[in-house]
Design a protein around this motif. Structure first.
Motif, PDB file in Angstrom:
ATOM      1  N   ALA A   1      86.632  50.257 109.338  1.00 41.75           N
ATOM      2  CA  ALA A   1      88.314  50.347 108.910  1.00 41.75           C
ATOM      3  C   ALA A   1      88.250  49.475 107.684  1.00 41.75           C
ATOM      4  N   ASN A   2      87.546  48.406 107.633  1.00 37.56           N
ATOM      5  CA  ASN A   2      87.753  47.226 106.629  1.00 37.56           C
ATOM      6  C   ASN A   2      86.783  47.286 105.471  1.00 37.56           C
ATOM      7  N   LEU A   3      86.248  48.655 105.069  1.00 32.62           N
ATOM      8  CA  LEU A   3      85.098  48.808 103.916  1.00 32.62           C
ATOM      9  C   LEU A   3      85.736  48.398 102.937  1.00 32.62           C
ATOM     10  N   PRO A   4      84.735  47.499 102.191  1.00 38.43           N
ATOM     11  CA  PRO A   4      85.261  46.909 100.829  1.00 38.43           C
ATOM     12  C   PRO A   4      85.715  48.038  99.881  1.00 38.43           C
ATOM     13  N   GLN A   5      86.797  47.518  99.211  1.00 37.14           N
ATOM     14  CA  GLN A   5      87.658  48.357  98.352  1.00 37.14           C
ATOM     15  C   GLN A   5      87.489  48.010  96.929  1.00 37.14           C
ATOM     16  N   VAL A   6      87.183  46.770  96.638  1.00 33.05           N
ATOM     17  CA  VAL A   6      87.034  46.206  95.229  1.00 33.05           C
ATOM     18  C   VAL A   6      85.685  45.550  95.354  1.00 33.05           C
ATOM     19  N   LYS A   7      85.187  45.322  93.893  1.00 34.21           N
ATOM     20  CA  LYS A   7      83.771  45.067  93.779  1.00 34.21           C
ATOM     21  C   LYS A   7      83.451  43.660  94.282  1.00 34.21           C
ATOM     22  N   ASP A   8      84.427  42.775  94.281  1.00 26.57           N
ATOM     23  CA  ASP A   8      83.996  41.352  94.617  1.00 26.57           C
ATOM     24  C   ASP A   8      84.049  41.248  96.131  1.00 26.57           C
ATOM     25  N   GLU A   9      84.241  42.246  96.824  1.00 20.18           N
ATOM     26  CA  GLU A   9      84.248  42.329  98.249  1.00 20.18           C
ATOM     27  C   GLU A   9      82.716  42.845  98.735  1.00 20.18           C
ATOM     28  N   VAL A  10      82.122  43.625  97.828  1.00 21.40           N
ATOM     29  CA  VAL A  10      80.702  43.959  98.237  1.00 21.40           C
ATOM     30  C   VAL A  10      79.875  43.058  98.448  1.00 21.40           C
ATOM     31  N   LYS A  11      79.312  43.237  99.796  1.00 23.51           N
ATOM     32  CA  LYS A  11      78.308  42.110 100.334  1.00 23.51           C
ATOM     33  C   LYS A  11      76.747  42.582  99.854  1.00 23.51           C
ATOM     34  N   ASN A  12      75.962  41.708 100.094  1.00 18.22           N
ATOM     35  CA  ASN A  12      74.570  41.881  99.879  1.00 18.22           C
ATOM     36  C   ASN A  12      73.894  42.826 100.837  1.00 18.22           C
ATOM     37  N   ASN A  13      72.780  43.491 100.510  1.00 20.15           N
ATOM     38  CA  ASN A  13      72.235  44.411 101.282  1.00 20.15           C
ATOM     39  C   ASN A  13      71.593  43.841 102.639  1.00 20.15           C
TER      40      ASN A  13
ATOM     41  N   TYR B   1      85.054  52.677  98.264  1.00 17.85           N
ATOM     42  CA  TYR B   1      83.839  51.931  98.266  1.00 17.85           C
ATOM     43  C   TYR B   1      82.650  52.078  97.404  1.00 17.85           C
ATOM     44  N   ALA B   2      82.696  53.589  97.063  1.00 21.62           N
ATOM     45  CA  ALA B   2      81.595  53.733  96.036  1.00 21.62           C
ATOM     46  C   ALA B   2      81.868  53.212  94.521  1.00 21.62           C
ATOM     47  N   GLN B   3      83.215  53.213  94.394  1.00 20.47           N
ATOM     48  CA  GLN B   3      83.519  52.766  93.116  1.00 20.47           C
ATOM     49  C   GLN B   3      83.416  51.213  93.129  1.00 20.47           C
ATOM     50  N   ALA B   4      83.653  50.567  94.063  1.00 19.30           N
ATOM     51  CA  ALA B   4      83.529  49.261  94.148  1.00 19.30           C
ATOM     52  C   ALA B   4      81.991  48.692  93.983  1.00 19.30           C
ATOM     53  N   PHE B   5      81.120  49.524  94.771  1.00 19.99           N
ATOM     54  CA  PHE B   5      79.706  49.211  94.980  1.00 19.99           C
ATOM     55  C   PHE B   5      79.167  49.548  93.659  1.00 19.99           C
ATOM     56  N   LYS B   6      79.633  50.506  93.051  1.00 20.98           N
ATOM     57  CA  LYS B   6      78.900  50.891  91.422  1.00 20.98           C
ATOM     58  C   LYS B   6      79.529  49.700  90.481  1.00 20.98           C
ATOM     59  N   GLU B   7      80.524  48.995  90.487  1.00 17.57           N
ATOM     60  CA  GLU B   7      81.026  48.210  89.801  1.00 17.57           C
ATOM     61  C   GLU B   7      80.158  46.732  89.954  1.00 17.57           C
ATOM     62  N   ASN B   8      80.165  46.509  91.202  1.00 21.18           N
ATOM     63  CA  ASN B   8      79.475  45.390  91.766  1.00 21.18           C
ATOM     64  C   ASN B   8      77.964  45.295  91.444  1.00 21.18           C
ATOM     65  N   ARG B   9      77.436  46.446  91.652  1.00 19.98           N
ATOM     66  CA  ARG B   9      75.928  46.542  91.264  1.00 19.98           C
ATOM     67  C   ARG B   9      75.655  47.044  89.660  1.00 19.98           C
ATOM     68  N   GLU B  10      76.783  47.077  89.091  1.00 21.82           N
ATOM     69  CA  GLU B  10      76.739  47.712  87.486  1.00 21.82           C
ATOM     70  C   GLU B  10      75.746  48.614  87.369  1.00 21.82           C
ATOM     71  N   LEU B  11      75.908  49.817  88.073  1.00 19.09           N
ATOM     72  CA  LEU B  11      75.082  51.080  87.990  1.00 19.09           C
ATOM     73  C   LEU B  11      75.756  51.948  87.067  1.00 19.09           C
ATOM     74  N   ASP B  12      74.989  52.925  86.457  1.00 15.20           N
ATOM     75  CA  ASP B  12      75.689  54.123  85.629  1.00 15.20           C
ATOM     76  C   ASP B  12      75.459  55.310  86.384  1.00 15.20           C
ATOM     77  N   LEU B  13      76.402  55.696  87.176  1.00 14.78           N
ATOM     78  CA  LEU B  13      76.243  56.931  87.863  1.00 14.78           C
ATOM     79  C   LEU B  13      77.913  57.572  87.897  1.00 14.78           C
TER      80      LEU B  13
ATOM     81  N   MET C   1      69.509  53.703  93.712  1.00 15.82           N
ATOM     82  CA  MET C   1      69.518  53.294  92.208  1.00 15.82           C
ATOM     83  C   MET C   1      69.464  51.626  91.911  1.00 15.82           C
ATOM     84  N   GLN C   2      70.190  50.912  92.936  1.00 16.31           N
ATOM     85  CA  GLN C   2      70.218  49.465  92.581  1.00 16.31           C
ATOM     86  C   GLN C   2      68.711  48.683  92.680  1.00 16.31           C
ATOM     87  N   PHE C   3      67.829  49.697  93.288  1.00 14.32           N
ATOM     88  CA  PHE C   3      66.402  49.319  93.452  1.00 14.32           C
ATOM     89  C   PHE C   3      65.458  49.868  92.307  1.00 14.32           C
ATOM     90  N   GLY C   4      66.116  50.486  91.511  1.00  9.39           N
ATOM     91  CA  GLY C   4      65.472  51.223  90.421  1.00  9.39           C
ATOM     92  C   GLY C   4      64.410  50.399  89.651  1.00  9.39           C
TER      93      GLY C   4
END
Length: 476
Positions: free
Chosen positions: A7-19, A334-346, A367-370
Motif C-alpha cells: 500500500a505504501n509503495l514509493p511514489q517519488v524517486k527519493d523514496e525508492v530503496k536499494n535492491n 512507482y515505475a516513474q519514481a524507480f526510473k528517475e532514481n536509477r536514471e534509466l532511459d526507458l 536495466m539497472q544492472f546493464g
C-alpha cells in the motif's frame, strides 16, 4: 480479492530503496563471489540440519551457555554447536559407564562415534546439532529456508524406521532426551504454520515433498545421499526458477526444457537440444534472478498489521493486480519514481493494464544492472555465485561444444531411485517422464546412453528390443 501490492509503495524517486533479496533465493549480495572460482558459501552439513528440523518438526533443548562458554564462543575458540555436542558426549559417557562393566571401553566408543563426525551417520535427527547457532549459520539458515518454504507443512508423520545395534540405540535414546517438538507442534498435534513464502514452483515443491517422504522411510539410505539429494534439488530449483521467471504472465510455472548429458558422453554442436536448451540457456536466465525477485519483493509487504505476510511469487502477483485494476496508479507512480532514481532511459507504457506497467518495472529492474550501469558488477558477481554454488556439480567444459549440463553416475543413480520411488521398477519411457517432471531432460542420444548405463550396472529388464519393453529397477 485483496490487493497483494504494498500500500505504501514509493511514489517519488527519493523514496525508492536499494535492491534487496531475502525471499525465494538464498544467495545474498554479501555472498557474491569476488575471487576466481571461490566456492562453498554454504555449510551443507548445517543445511541438512535445517531440513531435518523442518521435516521431523523437532529441535534440541540446549542449556544456556555459562559466562565462560559465552566468552569462548565470542573469542572464536569454540562454537555453540561444538559446546552442545560436547555436553551430549559427556551425558553419553555417564550412561555408558553405568551400563558397561569396563570403564576403559568408553574411549573406544568415543573414537567410534564422536571422532570424524560418525555420530551424524547414525540417524538424521543427530544433524539437529548442526542447526545450533555458529559462524555463518544465518547464511545456512537462508538456504535451509529455501527448502523449508518448498516443504510448506510437510513433515514425517511416521516413526523413523531406524535399525540400531545396542550401542547405537543407547546414543539415540539419549538424543531423544534432548529433543523437543518444534514450535509448530503442540500437544502432539502439528499446527499448520504460515510459511513466509508461497512456493514459486509448485510442481517442484510437490516433487521435493514426495522424494523426501520416500527417503524418510529409508533413513540409512537418506543419510548416505542426503547432501547429494539437497544439492540436486538446489540445482534443479535454481534452473527451473531462472527459466520460469520470464513466464510470469503465463500463470503457474511448469517444467521448462533443460537438457543434460551423461558425463561419459561426447557433446557436439549437432545436438541442437543440448546447444539451445542446455547450459547457455540457463546461464542467460540466471541474470534474471536478482532483478526479478528483488523487484517482486519490493512490491509486497513482509508484514501486515504486525503479522508476518506470506510473500507470493511474481506470477501470483501478476494475476492479483490483473483482478485489481486500481493498482495501476500505484504501479505507474512507482515505475516513474524507480526510473528517475536509477536514471534509466526507458519510455514507460501508457497502458492502463496493470500487467503492462509491471512489465515496465521488470525491464527497469533488469536495466539497472546493464553492462554500462554502475550496478552491473553486482549482478555479475551474483550470477557467478549462483553458478558456483548451485550449478558447478552439474556443469562441464567440452572443448568446441563449450560448457554443457551433465549428470554423473552418482547423481544419476540417486535421480533414478527417486523417480522409481515406491515401485519396484518403471518402464524406461515412464522413467524419462519422471525425470522431466523434476525439470531434467535427456535427448534421444542421451536416452540410449542411459539404457546402456543401466544395462552395465545390471538394473534393466529387457522384455524385447522395443524401447517400451525396457524396465529399470531401483538400486536400493
Amino acid at each position: 480479492m485483496s490487493l497483494i501490492l504494498k500500500a505504501n509503495l514509493p511514489q517519488v524517486k527519493d523514496e525508492v530503496k536499494n535492491n534487496t533479496l531475502t525471499t525465494y533465493f538464498p544467495i545474498n549480495t554479501k555472498d557474491r563471489v569476488n575471487t576466481k572460482d571461490r566456492k562453498d558459501i554454504f555449510n551443507w552439513d548445517s543445511v541438512l540440519g535445517y531440513v531435518v528440523k523442518t521435516s521431523f518438526r523437532k529441535e534440541l533443548y540446549i542449556e544456556k551457555l555459562t559466562d565462560e562458554e559465552k566468552l569462548a564462543v565470542k573469542e572464536g575458540y569454540i562454537t555453540d554447536s561444538e559446546i552442545a555436542l560436547d555436553k551430549f558426549k559427556k551425558s553419553c559417557e555417564k550412561i555408558f559407564k553405568s551400563k558397561l562393566d569396563e570403564n576403559n571401553f568408553w574411549p573406544i566408543l568415543e573414537r567410534m562415534y564422536f571422532e570424524n563426525g560418525q555420530i551424524y551417520k547414525l540417524a538424521p535427527e543427530f544433524l539437529l546439532f548442526k542447526t545450533i547457532k555458529q559462524k555463518g549459520s544465518a547464511r545456512d539458515e537462508s538456504l535451509g529456508g529455501m527448502f523449508t518454504n518448498q516443504l510448506q507443512n510437510f513433515f514425517f508423520d511416521e516413526k523413523p524406521n531406524n535399525k540400531f545395534n545396542f550401542l547405537e540405540g543407547l546414543l539415540y535414546s539419549e538424543l531423544l532426551q534432548l529433543m523437543k517438538p518444534s514450535k509448530e507442534v503442540k500437544e502432539g498435534k502439528l499446527l499448520l504454520s504460515k510459511p513466509t513464502e508461497a512456493p514459486y514452483l509448485p510442481f517442484m515443491a510437490k516433487q521435493l515433498q514426495q522424494d523426501l517422504y520416500f527417503l524418510g522411510k529409508r533413513p540409512k539410505y537418506l543419510l548416505s545421499i542426503f547432501k547429494e539429494f539437497l544439492r540436486l534439488y538446489a540445482h534443479v530449483y535454481t534452473a527451473q526458477l531462472a527459466l520460469n521467471l520470464n513466464g510470469w504472465q503465463k500463470g503457474e510455472p511448469q517444467a521448462q526444457y533443460c537438457y543434460y548429458i551423461l558425463d561419459s558422453e561426447k557433446a557436439s554442436n549437432e545436438r541442437y537440444l543440448i546447444k539451445d536448451y542446455g547450459f547457455k540457456q540457463l546461464s542467460d536466465a540466471l541474470w534474471n534472478i536478482f532483478p526479478y525477485l528483488s523487484m517482486n519483493e519490493s512490491l509486497q509487504s513482509k508484514k501486515i498489521n504486525n503479522a508476518i505476510n506470506t510473500i507470493q511469487p511474481l506470477w501470483v502477483l501478476a494475476e492479483n493486480i490483473q483482478q485489481t485494476p486500481h493498482s495501476v496508479t500505484l504501479l505507474k507512480n512507482y515505475a516513474q519514481a524507480f526510473k528517475e532514481n536509477r536514471e534509466l532511459d526507458l519510455p514507460l507504457s501508457e497502458s492502463e493494464d496493470p500487467q503492462d506497467v509491471l512489465a515496465d518495472l521488470l525491464k527497469l529492474s533488469r536495466m539497472q544492472f546493464g553492462a554500462k550501469e554502475t550496478r552491473h558488477e553486482i549482478n555479475k558477481l551474483y550470477v557467478k555465485a549462483t553458478e558456483s554454488e548451485f550449478c558447478s556439480h552439474f556443469t562441464q567444459s567440452r572443448g568446441r561444444a563449450g560448457r554443457v549440463l551433465v549428470f554423473n553416475q552418482d547423481y544419476l543413480l540417486l535421480l533414478t531411485n527417486l523417480a522409481i520411488g515406491e515401485q519396484d521398477k518403471l518402464r524406461f519411457h515412464e522413467l524419462i517422464k519422471a525425470f522431466e517432471s523434476r525439470g531434467i531432460f535427456f535427448d534421444k542420444q542421451s536416452q540410449q546412453a542411459l539404457i546402456k548405463f543401466f544395462e552395465r550396472i545390471g538394473n534393466v529388464e529387457r522384455m524385447s528390443d522395443s524401447g517400451d519393453a525396457v524396465y529399470v529397477r531401483k538400486t536400493i
